[in-house]
Write a protein that holds these residues in place. Structure first.
Motif, PDB file in Angstrom:
ATOM      1  N   GLY A  17       0.742  -1.303  -0.427  1.00 27.45           N
ATOM      2  CA  GLY A  17      -0.114   0.090  -0.180  1.00 27.45           C
ATOM      3  C   GLY A  17       1.144   1.002   0.041  1.00 27.45           C
ATOM      4  N   TYR A  18       1.580   1.524  -1.480  1.00 27.79           N
ATOM      5  CA  TYR A  18       2.222   2.293  -0.877  1.00 27.79           C
ATOM      6  C   TYR A  18       3.405   2.876  -2.736  1.00 27.79           C
ATOM      7  N   ALA A  19       3.325   4.205  -2.943  1.00 30.53           N
ATOM      8  CA  ALA A  19       3.323   3.672  -4.511  1.00 30.53           C
ATOM      9  C   ALA A  19       5.171   4.509  -4.450  1.00 30.53           C
ATOM     10  N   VAL A  20       5.798   3.789  -5.933  1.00 31.50           N
ATOM     11  CA  VAL A  20       7.326   4.637  -6.294  1.00 31.50           C
ATOM     12  C   VAL A  20       7.560   5.854  -6.942  1.00 31.50           C
ATOM     13  N   ALA A  21       7.965   6.846  -6.915  1.00 29.32           N
ATOM     14  CA  ALA A  21       7.859   8.146  -7.807  1.00 29.32           C
ATOM     15  C   ALA A  21       9.185   7.758  -8.510  1.00 29.32           C
ATOM     16  N   GLY A  22       8.540   8.370 -10.036  1.00 28.09           N
ATOM     17  CA  GLY A  22       9.634   7.877 -11.126  1.00 28.09           C
ATOM     18  C   GLY A  22       9.721   9.547 -11.549  1.00 28.09           C
ATOM     19  N   LEU A  23      10.840   9.648 -10.956  1.00 23.86           N
ATOM     20  CA  LEU A  23      11.550  11.723 -11.056  1.00 23.86           C
ATOM     21  C   LEU A  23      11.737  11.690 -12.715  1.00 23.86           C
ATOM     22  N   VAL A  24      11.276  12.829 -13.419  1.00 24.50           N
ATOM     23  CA  VAL A  24      12.345  12.542 -15.048  1.00 24.50           C
ATOM     24  C   VAL A  24      13.240  13.273 -14.673  1.00 24.50           C
ATOM     25  N   ARG A 212      -2.913  12.117  -4.668  1.00 22.47           N
ATOM     26  CA  ARG A 212      -1.925  11.120  -4.610  1.00 22.47           C
ATOM     27  C   ARG A 212      -1.598  10.411  -3.024  1.00 22.47           C
ATOM     28  N   GLU A 213      -1.523  11.358  -2.522  1.00 22.65           N
ATOM     29  CA  GLU A 213      -1.921  10.173  -1.270  1.00 22.65           C
ATOM     30  C   GLU A 213      -2.638   8.630  -1.321  1.00 22.65           C
ATOM     31  N   ALA A 214      -4.129   9.695  -1.582  1.00 25.55           N
ATOM     32  CA  ALA A 214      -4.892   8.630  -1.376  1.00 25.55           C
ATOM     33  C   ALA A 214      -4.584   7.284  -1.909  1.00 25.55           C
ATOM     34  N   LEU A 215      -4.385   7.752  -3.389  1.00 21.38           N
ATOM     35  CA  LEU A 215      -4.541   6.384  -4.301  1.00 21.38           C
ATOM     36  C   LEU A 215      -3.089   5.917  -4.187  1.00 21.38           C
ATOM     37  N   ALA A 216      -1.843   5.749  -3.626  1.00 20.76           N
ATOM     38  CA  ALA A 216      -0.640   5.583  -3.981  1.00 20.76           C
ATOM     39  C   ALA A 216      -0.689   4.273  -2.861  1.00 20.76           C
ATOM     40  N   ARG A 217      -1.824   4.971  -1.557  1.00 19.18           N
ATOM     41  CA  ARG A 217      -2.544   4.141  -0.215  1.00 19.18           C
ATOM     42  C   ARG A 217      -3.802   3.066  -0.304  1.00 19.18           C
ATOM     43  N   VAL A 262      15.916  21.226  -4.508  1.00 21.25           N
ATOM     44  CA  VAL A 262      16.005  20.753  -5.609  1.00 21.25           C
ATOM     45  C   VAL A 262      15.682  19.423  -5.139  1.00 21.25           C
ATOM     46  N   VAL A 263      16.419  19.130  -3.085  1.00 21.81           N
ATOM     47  CA  VAL A 263      16.330  18.147  -2.251  1.00 21.81           C
ATOM     48  C   VAL A 263      15.249  17.554  -2.082  1.00 21.81           C
ATOM     49  N   ALA A 264      15.399  19.638  -1.303  1.00 18.75           N
ATOM     50  CA  ALA A 264      13.795  19.338  -0.257  1.00 18.75           C
ATOM     51  C   ALA A 264      12.445  18.871  -1.537  1.00 18.75           C
ATOM     52  N   ALA A 265      12.724  19.314  -2.807  1.00 22.31           N
ATOM     53  CA  ALA A 265      11.817  19.970  -3.819  1.00 22.31           C
ATOM     54  C   ALA A 265      11.071  17.873  -3.516  1.00 22.31           C
ATOM     55  N   ALA A 266      12.324  17.726  -3.951  1.00 19.14           N
ATOM     56  CA  ALA A 266      12.243  16.417  -4.449  1.00 19.14           C
ATOM     57  C   ALA A 266      12.084  15.345  -2.899  1.00 19.14           C
ATOM     58  N   ARG A 267      11.755  15.859  -2.093  1.00 19.71           N
ATOM     59  CA  ARG A 267      12.125  15.103  -0.318  1.00 19.71           C
ATOM     60  C   ARG A 267      10.152  15.257  -0.329  1.00 19.71           C
ATOM     61  N   ARG A 268       9.369  16.631  -0.808  1.00 21.11           N
ATOM     62  CA  ARG A 268       8.114  16.932  -0.596  1.00 21.11           C
ATOM     63  C   ARG A 268       7.225  15.975  -0.995  1.00 21.11           C
ATOM     64  N   VAL A 269       7.794  15.539  -2.506  1.00 21.00           N
ATOM     65  CA  VAL A 269       6.833  14.786  -3.684  1.00 21.00           C
ATOM     66  C   VAL A 269       7.421  13.169  -2.890  1.00 21.00           C
ATOM     67  N   LEU A 270       8.790  13.039  -2.176  1.00 18.56           N
ATOM     68  CA  LEU A 270       8.795  11.555  -1.865  1.00 18.56           C
ATOM     69  C   LEU A 270       7.626  11.280  -1.159  1.00 18.56           C
ATOM     70  N   ARG A 271       7.430  11.895  -0.176  1.00 21.59           N
ATOM     71  CA  ARG A 271       7.057  11.847   0.999  1.00 21.59           C
ATOM     72  C   ARG A 271       5.299  12.066   0.852  1.00 21.59           C
ATOM     73  N   ALA A 272       4.489  11.909  -0.292  1.00 18.75           N
ATOM     74  CA  ALA A 272       3.347  11.908  -0.899  1.00 18.75           C
ATOM     75  C   ALA A 272       2.782  10.469  -0.698  1.00 18.75           C
ATOM     76  N   PHE A 273       3.883   9.635  -1.294  1.00 20.17           N
ATOM     77  CA  PHE A 273       3.759   8.161  -1.576  1.00 20.17           C
ATOM     78  C   PHE A 273       4.040   6.988  -0.340  1.00 20.17           C
ATOM     79  N   LYS A 274       5.118   7.303   0.407  1.00 19.00           N
ATOM     80  CA  LYS A 274       5.325   6.122   1.414  1.00 19.00           C
ATOM     81  C   LYS A 274       3.689   6.258   2.083  1.00 19.00           C
ATOM     82  N   SER A 275       3.964   4.408   2.367  1.00 12.52           N
ATOM     83  CA  SER A 275       3.195   3.912   4.057  1.00 12.52           C
ATOM     84  C   SER A 275       2.606   4.385   4.876  1.00 12.52           C
ATOM     85  N   VAL A 276       1.454   4.047   5.621  1.00  4.08           N
ATOM     86  CA  VAL A 276       1.317   5.019   6.374  1.00  4.08           C
ATOM     87  C   VAL A 276       2.437   4.366   7.749  1.00  4.08           C
TER      88      VAL A 276
END
Length: 276
Positions: A17-24, A212-217, A262-276
């Motif tokens: 119940g989580y997702a992985v980010a594909g970062l372009v 994003r968060e709801a669908l990832a989980r 960019v690290v800070a922006a990417a971390r915000r993106v990645l957090r949304a896909f984590k499992s609860v």
């Protein structure tokens, strides 16, 4: 060495119940920042080389860059070809050390898309590499319109191609700069009800973070591609760095100042896909 395949990271995501980010990625500066962000968040990351990236840097070079980054972090890293349009694109990527290839036959007739994707999936699997395919067409902001994925065609595509992940068109749009849209959850539920393969959302930058968060989980969507959102963060950081000292001309010094934002922006993106 933490270089892994797409299937290696998506199957656990599907089960737990989580997702992985594909970062372009577009170059060394952003891909390095993405891996640093994944390490900081302790999550896997998919580094993606799309058409514009490949125009700038050859696939054999990108393969070595992705491999080097994977070798120097503890989290799983996938080296992924995004939007390969021919068998040759995918073959070169595999020979260059990529661990995953995405073949985009989405604008072709269904039978042709299935046949060509199946051939590439077979080639990839023989090399120990994952394959992502696309059914339905994801359009572009200000460009070509989308064609939504038909659930029955998606089920046929997944079964007959043997792909490890399936990109679908459910209201998502490439290159969208705002998050005012949203995905068609009724269509998503219809697709996941008759398929078992992990689902992929291209154009994830335009999807509201809460969705994003709801669908990832809570869905079979295990991979969200994020590009525009992070390009904007990089572009803003670059403009600020260049403007800070008009007399400065050393691009290495200027580019260094894009890293932390960019690290800070990417971390915000990645957090949304984590499992609860």
């Amino acid at each position: 060495m933490t270089l892994v395949t797409l299937s290696d990271v998506l199957q656990p995501a599907l089960k737990r119940g989580y997702a992985v980010a594909g970062l372009v990625t577009l170059g060394w500066e952003d891909m390095r920042a993405y891996v640093a962000a994944a390490e900081a968040e302790n999550v896997p990351v998919i580094l993606q080389a799309g058409p514009s990236c490949r125009e700038h840097t050859p696939l054999p070079v990108l393969g070595k860059m992705f491999t080097y980054l994977a070798e120097n972090v503890s989290v799983p890293v996938v080296a992924h070809l995004d939007h390969g349009y021919t068998l040759q694109d995918c073959k070169i990527a595999i020979e260059s050390g990529f661990t995953s290839v995405m073949f985009d036959g989405s604008q072709k007739a269904l039978a042709q898309n299935i046949d060509e994707t199946a051939e590439i999936a077979q080639m990839a699997h023989a090399a120990g590499v994952s394959c992502e395919g696309e059914i339905g067409f994801v359009g572009y902001a200000g460009g070509a319109n989308s064609a939504g994925t038909d659930p029955d065609e998606a089920a046929q595509f997944a079964k007959e191609t043997g792909v490890d992940a399936m990109a679908i068109s459910v209201g998502n749009v490439h290159l969208q700069q705002d998050k005012e849209g949203g995905l068609d959850e009724v269509r998503i539920r219809a697709i996941e009800a008759i398929t078992e393969v992990p689902l992929v959302i291209h154009g994830g930058s335009g999807v509201p973070v809460a969705q994003r968060e709801a669908l990832a989980r809570g869905s079979s969507i295990c991979k969200f591609n994020i590009g525009t959102e992070l390009r904007m963060a990089f572009g803003q950081a670059l403009k600020e760095a260049a403007a800070a000292d008009p007399d400065r001309f050393d691009r290495v010094q200027i580019l260094k100042e894009t890293h932390d934002p960019v690290v800070a922006a990417a971390r915000r993106v990645l957090r949304a896909f984590k499992s609860v």
